[in-house]
Design an enzyme around this catalytic site. Structure first.
Site, mmCIF file in Angstrom:
data_model
loop_
_atom_site.group_PDB
_atom_site.id
_atom_site.type_symbol
_atom_site.label_atom_id
_atom_site.label_comp_id
_atom_site.label_asym_id
_atom_site.label_seq_id
_atom_site.Cartn_x
_atom_site.Cartn_y
_atom_site.Cartn_z
ATOM 1 N N THR A 127 0.852 -1.181 0.000
ATOM 2 C CA THR A 127 0.000 0.000 0.000
ATOM 3 C C THR A 127 0.890 1.234 0.000
ATOM 4 O OG1 THR A 127 -1.745 1.237 1.137
ATOM 5 C CG2 THR A 127 -0.284 -0.083 2.520
ATOM 6 N N GLU A 128 0.545 2.229 -0.832
ATOM 7 C CA GLU A 128 1.473 3.327 -1.085
ATOM 8 C C GLU A 128 1.693 4.245 0.109
ATOM 9 O OE1 GLU A 128 -2.175 4.591 -3.699
ATOM 10 O OE2 GLU A 128 -1.317 2.735 -2.935
#
Length: 213
Positions: free
Chosen positions: A48-49
């Site tokens: 997840t960024e």
């Protein structure tokens, strides 16, 4: 009437195409459902960024850790061995070609793989493209998860995108509630149709000349 499947079924269909050992980013919205549908016993590493590798499925009721969220601010779990890191390092992974697959939503996908998923040009539209552009051009494969048609009945599969682009020629495959389509230089190719749907019916819905994969 054409056959449609629901989003949880579609998430499971996408999960079945993700190879074991893949590093995968799931975009905000419907794509996050894929995390709950990954095959048991397979190692698929979710990124997840906002700075996490080794993200797990949605937590059970009463098991939410407020410090564990995905980029859409939804609560998630961390698998054994999960890692946390700076936002800049996360984007370095995305831009450096280290993700095998990303799953994104879309407003439109063109038959050559162009993606429009951040703005319809409406006055209240999201003001910036954000990390989607980094995922679209950085991942080795870009899967799109979307309904085939808008609420107004317009096709999201198009010959040319009318909305601002997120990425050019980046989409590998489109998973919709009616079927699965591959992009190609000479048009969309039908990989799979759900239920009793036919190529002729879907071609009529989309206004496109569809071919078998």
């Amino acid at each position: 009437m054409t056959t449609r499947i629901d989003r949880n079924q579609l998430a499971a269909r996408i999960a079945a195409d993700i190879p074991e050992g893949a590093y995968v980013n799931l975009g905000i919205g419907a794509p996050t459902l894929v995390a709950n549908a990954l095959p048991e016993g397979q190692e698929i590493i979710l990124h997840t960024e906002n700075g996490m590798l080794g993200m797990g499925a949605k937590p059970a009721e009463g098991q939410i850790d407020p410090d564990l969220i995905n980029a859409g601010k939804q609560p998630v779990t961390a698998l054994p061995g999960a890692a946390y890191f700076h936002h800049a390092d996360s984007f370095g992974m995305m831009r450096g070609g280290h993700l095998d697959v990303c799953v994104l939503g879309a407003f439109q996908v063109a038959q050559n793989g162009d993606l429009a998923n951040w703005s319809t040009g409406a006055p209240d539209a999201i003001p910036a493209v954000g990390g989607a552009m980094d995922l679209a051009i950085g991942a080795k494969q870009v899967f799109v998860m979307t309904d085939l048609l808008t609420k107004q009945g317009a096709s999201k599969l198009v010959e040319t995108c009318a909305y601002p682009l997120t990425g050019v020629g980046c989409v590998t495959r489109v998973y919709t509630d009616h079927g699965v389509f591959d992009t190609s230089p000479d048009g969309f190719r039908v990989r799979e149709l759900f239920g009793d749907n036919t190529i002729a019916e879907i071609s009529e819905l989309t206004g496109l000349s569809l071919k078998e994969a």
